[in-house]
Write a protein that holds these residues in place. Sequence first.
Motif, PDB file in Angstrom:
ATOM      1  N   ASN A  98       0.816  -1.218   0.000  1.00 45.49           N
ATOM      2  CA  ASN A  98       0.000   0.000   0.000  1.00 45.49           C
ATOM      3  C   ASN A  98       0.845   1.261   0.000  1.00 45.49           C
ATOM      4  O   ASN A  98       0.564   2.227   0.702  1.00 45.49           O
ATOM      5  N   GLY A  99       1.903   1.271  -0.819  1.00 44.43           N
ATOM      6  CA  GLY A  99       2.807   2.402  -0.866  1.00 44.43           C
ATOM      7  C   GLY A  99       2.159   3.661  -1.410  1.00 44.43           C
ATOM      8  O   GLY A  99       1.294   3.611  -2.291  1.00 44.43           O
ATOM      9  N   LEU A 100       2.597   4.799  -0.870  1.00 45.92           N
ATOM     10  CA  LEU A 100       2.123   6.122  -1.291  1.00 45.92           C
ATOM     11  C   LEU A 100       3.297   7.079  -1.366  1.00 45.92           C
ATOM     12  O   LEU A 100       4.305   6.895  -0.675  1.00 45.92           O
ATOM     13  N   VAL A 101       3.119   8.135  -2.147  1.00 44.83           N
ATOM     14  CA  VAL A 101       3.895   9.357  -1.964  1.00 44.83           C
ATOM     15  C   VAL A 101       2.928  10.420  -1.474  1.00 44.83           C
ATOM     16  O   VAL A 101       1.934  10.733  -2.139  1.00 44.83           O
ATOM     17  N   GLY A 102       3.181  10.922  -0.269  1.00 47.68           N
ATOM     18  CA  GLY A 102       2.320  11.925   0.333  1.00 47.68           C
ATOM     19  C   GLY A 102       2.881  13.323   0.158  1.00 47.68           C
ATOM     20  O   GLY A 102       4.003  13.518  -0.313  1.00 47.68           O
ATOM     21  N   MET A 103       2.080  14.305   0.566  1.00 48.01           N
ATOM     22  CA  MET A 103       2.515  15.695   0.451  1.00 48.01           C
ATOM     23  C   MET A 103       1.966  16.534   1.597  1.00 48.01           C
ATOM     24  O   MET A 103       0.870  16.280   2.104  1.00 48.01           O
ATOM     25  N   ALA A 104       2.739  17.525   2.002  1.00 47.93           N
ATOM     26  CA  ALA A 104       2.311  18.551   2.946  1.00 47.93           C
ATOM     27  C   ALA A 104       2.669  19.905   2.352  1.00 47.93           C
ATOM     28  O   ALA A 104       3.591  20.020   1.538  1.00 47.93           O
ATOM     29  N   THR A 105       1.940  20.961   2.758  1.00 48.95           N
ATOM     30  CA  THR A 105       2.137  22.299   2.216  1.00 48.95           C
ATOM     31  C   THR A 105       2.298  23.289   3.361  1.00 48.95           C
ATOM     32  O   THR A 105       1.564  23.232   4.350  1.00 48.95           O
ATOM     33  N   ARG A 106       3.271  24.190   3.202  1.00 54.31           N
ATOM     34  CA  ARG A 106       3.486  25.214   4.230  1.00 54.31           C
ATOM     35  C   ARG A 106       2.473  26.344   4.053  1.00 54.31           C
ATOM     36  O   ARG A 106       2.273  26.856   2.950  1.00 54.31           O
ATOM     37  N   THR A 107       1.822  26.724   5.123  1.00 56.24           N
ATOM     38  CA  THR A 107       0.853  27.816   5.138  1.00 56.24           C
ATOM     39  C   THR A 107       1.277  28.822   6.208  1.00 56.24           C
ATOM     40  O   THR A 107       2.158  28.534   7.035  1.00 56.24           O
ATOM     41  N   PRO A 108       0.653  30.002   6.249  1.00 56.50           N
ATOM     42  CA  PRO A 108       0.990  30.950   7.317  1.00 56.50           C
ATOM     43  C   PRO A 108       0.749  30.402   8.718  1.00 56.50           C
ATOM     44  O   PRO A 108       1.367  30.846   9.691  1.00 56.50           O
ATOM     45  N   GLN A 109      -0.146  29.427   8.840  1.00 55.06           N
ATOM     46  CA  GLN A 109      -0.452  28.826  10.143  1.00 55.06           C
ATOM     47  C   GLN A 109       0.446  27.634  10.468  1.00 55.06           C
ATOM     48  O   GLN A 109       0.364  27.080  11.561  1.00 55.06           O
ATOM     49  N   GLY A 110       1.273  27.208   9.530  1.00 57.13           N
ATOM     50  CA  GLY A 110       2.105  26.029   9.740  1.00 57.13           C
ATOM     51  C   GLY A 110       1.945  25.059   8.583  1.00 57.13           C
ATOM     52  O   GLY A 110       1.359  25.377   7.545  1.00 57.13           O
ATOM     53  N   TRP A 111       2.437  23.846   8.769  1.00 57.60           N
ATOM     54  CA  TRP A 111       2.377  22.837   7.711  1.00 57.60           C
ATOM     55  C   TRP A 111       1.024  22.141   7.712  1.00 57.60           C
ATOM     56  O   TRP A 111       0.485  21.804   8.770  1.00 57.60           O
ATOM     57  N   ARG A 112       0.454  21.934   6.514  1.00 59.95           N
ATOM     58  CA  ARG A 112      -0.847  21.286   6.340  1.00 59.95           C
ATOM     59  C   ARG A 112      -0.650  19.930   5.664  1.00 59.95           C
ATOM     60  O   ARG A 112       0.013  19.824   4.649  1.00 59.95           O
ATOM     61  N   LEU A 146      -0.159  12.121  -3.463  1.00 63.97           N
ATOM     62  CA  LEU A 146       0.008  12.400  -4.884  1.00 63.97           C
ATOM     63  C   LEU A 146      -0.128  11.140  -5.732  1.00 63.97           C
ATOM     64  O   LEU A 146      -0.788  11.139  -6.770  1.00 63.97           O
ATOM     65  N   VAL A 147       0.535  10.057  -5.292  1.00 66.03           N
ATOM     66  CA  VAL A 147       0.597   8.814  -6.072  1.00 66.03           C
ATOM     67  C   VAL A 147       0.417   7.643  -5.129  1.00 66.03           C
ATOM     68  O   VAL A 147       0.927   7.658  -3.999  1.00 66.03           O
TER      69      VAL A 147
END
Length: 380
Positions: free
Chosen positions: A229-243, A248-249
């Motif tokens: 069950n492999g994944l490539v995940g993602m997080a995004t930096r926002t003014p409030q911190g990382w989301r 993605l895949v």
Amino acid sequence: MSVQPSLQTIAAPVGRTPSRWQPVQYDQLPEIPLVGEVDVAPIMPGLDLWDCWPLAHADGRTACLDGRTWWFFLSAPCFTDPVQRHDVARIRLLSRGEDGWRDHGNALPDGLNPGTREWAGCAVLMDDGLSVSLFYTVAGRRDAPFSYEQRLFEVQGQWGEGGPGAWQEPREIVAADGVRYVSSRQEIVNPAPGTIKAFRDPAWFRDPATGEAHIVFTASAAWTSDPHNGLVGMATRTPQGWRLDDPLVEAIGTNNEMERPCLVWRDGHYYLFWSTQRHTFAPGAVAGPNGLYGMVADAVTGPWRPINGSGLVAPNPKGEPGQTYSWWVTGEGDVWSFIDYWGMEGRALADHPDLVRSHFGGTPAPVFILAFDGDRVTVA
């Protein structure tokens, strides 16, 4: 031969559906150059070095400071069985210039890590030219039973005389939610190689189209009972911190580990690369070789399509399928890795235990370069 999806696989439960990686065949591609005895020259006698990444500018360019590039490696003493290295790994800082390699000791001070081991990540020199962020994997928990739990942390520091330092307290950036991403303490005794679940290998990417900063990472899908069950995940930096964002895949029913993902932007295309090994493919899946894999898209959120039609970018030589591993693609398109089990000449470690130590490289592999041409990427 087509791959049958797991009966337990369902659509991702929230947000954007990740792109699927499910190769049905692999074309003949240029192989990674063969490693020879002359290449197996330890740069740190007494220490094994493996997963590595450079100090890079926020836009992905490898940083050159004081006439040197700065590299972070996972390191451990040279055990009789190199597999033991993962249980004591520390991040080591080295630099490289005209005079060769210099050792700068452990990257982080003793006692700073909130876990029991330091696993792979990335390092970013911010636009002010002074602030440094080391994103890395905290494995296990300090003062807790030994486990394979993985968490994503950032530790901020400063560029100074002698390299990056003045590290602050590490901060967890995002946590697995148990819905999209598997969340588990993983207090497992002697797990089989390639079977533990992932939330590791953070890699920075700043999108030139939006200016947003992202982290991609190795993960495991929480919405399926399929063991692959492999994944490539993602997080995004926002003014409030990382989301924490949607994956993605996904490779559900195909592969359990999409390790060391990294993003490279080139000529308007987004290239997502990862490493995997033949033994982590699912039974019944079309198993590829140990090698560098990837997908390409026109936006960082996808949809993603397999590079070269299958996802395979750079395979190890057929005669030496385990010679190198853990490929990192720099912003310049150079590919770094480490020498794993080289010069095996068809011999299996199970049949030749005397080779476990003598034929483990534990040192950087020769660097090769990628040639980019739209959806096609190969060894140059």
